[in-house]
Scaffold this motif. Structure first.
Motif, mmCIF file in Angstrom:
data_model
loop_
_atom_site.group_PDB
_atom_site.id
_atom_site.type_symbol
_atom_site.label_atom_id
_atom_site.label_comp_id
_atom_site.label_asym_id
_atom_site.label_seq_id
_atom_site.Cartn_x
_atom_site.Cartn_y
_atom_site.Cartn_z
ATOM 1 N N ARG A 55 -4.856 7.192 -0.268
ATOM 2 C CA ARG A 55 -3.409 7.108 -0.479
ATOM 3 C C ARG A 55 -2.750 6.256 0.612
ATOM 4 O O ARG A 55 -1.771 5.566 0.359
ATOM 5 C CB ARG A 55 -2.775 8.508 -0.498
ATOM 6 C CG ARG A 55 -3.229 9.365 -1.642
ATOM 7 C CD ARG A 55 -2.728 8.867 -2.968
ATOM 8 N NE ARG A 55 -1.301 9.042 -3.058
ATOM 9 C CZ ARG A 55 -0.523 8.367 -3.878
ATOM 10 N NH1 ARG A 55 -1.019 7.479 -4.692
ATOM 11 N NH2 ARG A 55 0.763 8.583 -3.909
ATOM 12 N N THR A 56 -3.274 6.300 1.821
ATOM 13 C CA THR A 56 -2.737 5.467 2.896
ATOM 14 C C THR A 56 -2.972 3.992 2.579
ATOM 15 O O THR A 56 -2.062 3.166 2.744
ATOM 16 C CB THR A 56 -3.399 5.833 4.237
ATOM 17 O OG1 THR A 56 -3.157 7.213 4.499
ATOM 18 C CG2 THR A 56 -2.863 4.987 5.373
ATOM 19 N N LEU A 57 -4.177 3.681 2.100
ATOM 20 C CA LEU A 57 -4.459 2.292 1.719
ATOM 21 C C LEU A 57 -3.524 1.846 0.598
ATOM 22 O O LEU A 57 -2.997 0.732 0.623
ATOM 23 C CB LEU A 57 -5.912 2.154 1.277
ATOM 24 C CG LEU A 57 -6.973 2.365 2.363
ATOM 25 C CD1 LEU A 57 -8.360 2.318 1.751
ATOM 26 C CD2 LEU A 57 -6.836 1.363 3.475
ATOM 27 N N GLN A 58 -3.292 2.715 -0.371
ATOM 28 C CA GLN A 58 -2.380 2.378 -1.466
ATOM 29 C C GLN A 58 -0.978 2.104 -0.935
ATOM 30 O O GLN A 58 -0.305 1.182 -1.399
ATOM 31 C CB GLN A 58 -2.349 3.504 -2.495
ATOM 32 C CG GLN A 58 -3.617 3.621 -3.292
ATOM 33 C CD GLN A 58 -3.656 4.872 -4.141
ATOM 34 O OE1 GLN A 58 -2.858 5.785 -3.981
ATOM 35 N NE2 GLN A 58 -4.603 4.917 -5.067
ATOM 36 N N ARG A 59 -0.526 2.877 0.037
ATOM 37 C CA ARG A 59 0.799 2.657 0.625
ATOM 38 C C ARG A 59 0.846 1.312 1.350
ATOM 39 O O ARG A 59 1.823 0.566 1.224
ATOM 40 C CB ARG A 59 1.152 3.801 1.581
ATOM 41 C CG ARG A 59 2.586 3.739 2.083
ATOM 42 C CD ARG A 59 2.949 4.862 3.024
ATOM 43 N NE ARG A 59 2.228 4.738 4.273
ATOM 44 C CZ ARG A 59 1.306 5.592 4.721
ATOM 45 N NH1 ARG A 59 1.006 6.653 4.020
ATOM 46 N NH2 ARG A 59 0.699 5.404 5.870
ATOM 47 N N TRP A 60 -0.218 0.989 2.076
ATOM 48 C CA TRP A 60 -0.271 -0.311 2.759
ATOM 49 C C TRP A 60 -0.181 -1.444 1.753
ATOM 50 O O TRP A 60 0.551 -2.409 1.960
ATOM 51 C CB TRP A 60 -1.567 -0.442 3.551
ATOM 52 C CG TRP A 60 -1.679 0.422 4.763
ATOM 53 C CD1 TRP A 60 -0.712 1.205 5.318
ATOM 54 C CD2 TRP A 60 -2.842 0.592 5.556
ATOM 55 N NE1 TRP A 60 -1.202 1.848 6.409
ATOM 56 C CE2 TRP A 60 -2.506 1.504 6.585
ATOM 57 C CE3 TRP A 60 -4.128 0.083 5.505
ATOM 58 C CZ2 TRP A 60 -3.426 1.885 7.553
ATOM 59 C CZ3 TRP A 60 -5.040 0.479 6.472
ATOM 60 C CH2 TRP A 60 -4.689 1.366 7.493
ATOM 61 N N GLY B 199 -9.505 -1.499 -6.335
ATOM 62 C CA GLY B 199 -8.653 -0.372 -6.002
ATOM 63 C C GLY B 199 -8.857 0.093 -4.569
ATOM 64 O O GLY B 199 -9.791 -0.330 -3.870
ATOM 65 N N ALA B 200 -7.994 0.983 -4.137
ATOM 66 C CA ALA B 200 -8.048 1.495 -2.769
ATOM 67 C C ALA B 200 -9.334 2.283 -2.520
ATOM 68 O O ALA B 200 -9.879 2.258 -1.407
ATOM 69 C CB ALA B 200 -6.827 2.370 -2.492
#
Length: 179
Positions: free
Chosen positions: A106-111, A85-86
């Protein structure tokens, strides 16, 4: 997200302000933000008619913010370990690059979503649940252990419940047993 103000409305803002109306008054009458109206006026004042053109090339994000190395490392880790996970990847990046600014989870999840690396959550197949249709067809045995009564006495108890009616058929209390 705010919508783009059309060019005719931009010209109306300029016309009204040149006629003597205040920018805040124009914004209120046209139901626009004061900051948006001020920005349009500044662009017109600085660049003339060219300042009123809509510049779509500057809208939206043009790529990841921050260090390119962190972006590449995060995406590489996610490709190598799709189940990670992120949050875990963020911790690993912080350990590997202690001097770098690590983006939020959340930024990593968006990437990962933009790179189509997100693993959809596992869905379990639906389970057929049959409830009892008659009294005494199914009984449920519940145990509650190591509870305290109002006077502080420790107690455990067993309850036998009919599933269909919800009636308590039997309930027995006993002192808790240490295992």
């Amino acid at each position: 997200m705010t919508s783009v103000i059309p060019v005719p409305l931009r010209r109306e803002i300029v016309r009204r302000h040149e006629a003597g109306e205040t920018l805040s008054g124009i914004a209120q009458q046209l139901k626009l933000s004061v900051w948006g109206v001020r920005k349009i006026w500044r662009q017109y004042r600085d660049k003339g008619e060219a300042g009123l053109a809509i510049r779509y090339q500057y809208s939206g994000r043009s790529g990841p913010r921050g260090e390119r190395l962190i972006y590449r490392a995060a995406v590489w880790l996610k490709r190598r370990h799709p189940r990670w996970g992120a949050g875990l990847i963020r911790v690993l990046l912080a350990e590997r690059y202690p001097q770098a600014v690590i983006p939020h989870q959340r930024t990593l999840q968006r990437w990962f979503r933009q790179q189509r690396l997100s693993v959809p959550p596992m869905r379990h197949p639906p389970v057929e649940r049959h409830r009892a249709e008659r009294v005494h067809e199914v009984w449920q045995l519940d145990v509650t252990s190591h509870q305290r009564l109002a006077d502080g006495t420790p107690v455990s108890w067993l309850s036998l419940i009919d599933e269909h009616s919800g009636a308590v058929l039997e309930s027995r209390a006993f002192p808790p047993i240490r295992l």
